[in-house]
Design an enzyme around this catalytic site. Sequence first.
Site, PDB file in Angstrom:
ATOM      1  N   SER A 165     -27.611 -69.135  25.510  1.00 31.58           N
ATOM      2  CA  SER A 165     -27.678 -69.059  24.050  1.00 31.58           C
ATOM      3  C   SER A 165     -26.839 -70.196  23.503  1.00 31.58           C
ATOM      4  O   SER A 165     -25.942 -70.708  24.185  1.00 31.58           O
ATOM      5  CB  SER A 165     -27.184 -67.700  23.536  1.00 31.58           C
ATOM      6  OG  SER A 165     -25.903 -67.389  24.061  1.00 31.58           O
ATOM      7  N   GLU A 208     -24.731 -71.898  20.033  1.00 36.79           N
ATOM      8  CA  GLU A 208     -24.080 -71.622  18.752  1.00 36.79           C
ATOM      9  C   GLU A 208     -23.983 -72.908  17.936  1.00 36.79           C
ATOM     10  O   GLU A 208     -23.592 -73.953  18.443  1.00 36.79           O
ATOM     11  CB  GLU A 208     -22.678 -71.053  19.000  1.00 36.79           C
ATOM     12  CG  GLU A 208     -21.950 -70.661  17.720  1.00 36.79           C
ATOM     13  CD  GLU A 208     -20.673 -69.891  18.015  1.00 36.79           C
ATOM     14  OE1 GLU A 208     -20.761 -68.847  18.701  1.00 36.79           O
ATOM     15  OE2 GLU A 208     -19.593 -70.342  17.574  1.00 36.79           O
ATOM     16  N   ASP A 249     -11.445 -65.404  10.336  1.00 35.73           N
ATOM     17  CA  ASP A 249     -10.151 -66.031  10.065  1.00 35.73           C
ATOM     18  C   ASP A 249      -9.966 -66.218   8.567  1.00 35.73           C
ATOM     19  O   ASP A 249     -10.898 -66.628   7.865  1.00 35.73           O
ATOM     20  CB  ASP A 249     -10.067 -67.395  10.751  1.00 35.73           C
ATOM     21  CG  ASP A 249     -10.149 -67.281  12.259  1.00 35.73           C
ATOM     22  OD1 ASP A 249      -9.509 -66.368  12.799  1.00 35.73           O
ATOM     23  OD2 ASP A 249     -10.843 -68.108  12.882  1.00 35.73           O
ATOM     24  N   PHE A 259      -8.484 -77.033  18.757  1.00 35.86           N
ATOM     25  CA  PHE A 259      -9.120 -75.718  18.882  1.00 35.86           C
ATOM     26  C   PHE A 259      -8.334 -74.836  19.861  1.00 35.86           C
ATOM     27  O   PHE A 259      -8.097 -73.651  19.598  1.00 35.86           O
ATOM     28  CB  PHE A 259     -10.558 -75.860  19.396  1.00 35.86           C
ATOM     29  CG  PHE A 259     -11.534 -76.419  18.398  1.00 35.86           C
ATOM     30  CD1 PHE A 259     -11.229 -76.480  17.051  1.00 35.86           C
ATOM     31  CD2 PHE A 259     -12.778 -76.883  18.811  1.00 35.86           C
ATOM     32  CE1 PHE A 259     -12.144 -76.988  16.119  1.00 35.86           C
ATOM     33  CE2 PHE A 259     -13.695 -77.384  17.906  1.00 35.86           C
ATOM     34  CZ  PHE A 259     -13.369 -77.442  16.557  1.00 35.86           C
ATOM     35  N   HIS A 288     -23.117 -68.827  27.006  1.00 34.53           N
ATOM     36  CA  HIS A 288     -23.203 -69.114  25.578  1.00 34.53           C
ATOM     37  C   HIS A 288     -22.494 -70.442  25.330  1.00 34.53           C
ATOM     38  O   HIS A 288     -21.312 -70.586  25.659  1.00 34.53           O
ATOM     39  CB  HIS A 288     -22.523 -67.995  24.787  1.00 34.53           C
ATOM     40  CG  HIS A 288     -22.620 -68.141  23.302  1.00 34.53           C
ATOM     41  ND1 HIS A 288     -23.761 -67.843  22.589  1.00 34.53           N
ATOM     42  CD2 HIS A 288     -21.702 -68.552  22.380  1.00 34.53           C
ATOM     43  CE1 HIS A 288     -23.551 -68.054  21.295  1.00 34.53           C
ATOM     44  NE2 HIS A 288     -22.314 -68.495  21.147  1.00 34.53           N
TER      45      HIS A 288
END
Length: 309
Positions: free
Chosen positions: A24, A26, A118, A227, A277
């Site tokens: 998958s 994103e 967030d 990140f 993913h």
Amino acid sequence: MLANLHGLKADPLFEAATGDIEVSFEFFPPRSERGAEDLQDTVAALAPLGPRFVSVTCGAGGSTRHHTRDAVVRIATQTPLAAAAHLTCVGASRNEIDDLARSYWDAGIRHIVALRGDPEGPGSRFEARPDGYAGAAALVAGLKRVAPFEVSVAAYPECHPESRNRAADLDNLWRKIDAGASRAITQFFFSADCFFRFRDQAAAVGIDAEIVPGILPIANVAQTRRFAAMCQASIPPWLDRLLNGLDERPAARDLVAATIATELCAQLYAGGVRQFHFYTLNRADLSYAICHLLGLRPQEDADARSRAA
């Protein structure tokens, strides 16, 4: 030295990659016409790999909810892909979130990635609104009351930065699954052992839902380090050293990034993982290259090989 290597045989690194995996992808929502074009190109490049779904994120503080909805509906209506929308608890009441969820259902969207979300602003902490959802578990339960959505949630192999400890983090994941989530997608990580430990810990507390590893190809070293610092994901020292200087050499960086991520996926595969993913950052090339190395081919190519067999 060369003479000592003569006669040795080693199997090609990806010889056994048969493509028996599911993936998958994103994306994040575009905020400009150029961004929309880039996303369209990325979706078009990855769609032939036959992902089981693609998802579109929602920005901090729920700041991109409308952009997210536009992007998800566009993918769902203009491509054959199953599109999932990220939905968060931040910055909206329960009624507002429920209304948005109903609008997704009415638009044919059947899959939601439910997240606490967030808050806006660096260093700020999540505060549930009196009229809002208290967290992701409550959001999952609320979505299930709205419609029979398929729901994915987040998981944290190295523990959520705001969790008291691992036990509390696992309890929160259990409550999300118990509320009706079908699967958990993990935050990115760079060690297969990290994922396997987490998977075993989750199983030990009775979590039997699918746990899908989230893979972040390193498209930008400085950005990846930011990140990782934000979500407290560990970058192993060997990897940190390997990445030094690569942002000045983008082509070399992409080769290194694809190699690192594919090796991680191969280690996960060896441990029984078959679903992955990919956090694409709206770039198709790295995720496509990794999938290719793992043996995944465009659907039309696979169909042609099947007919020729």
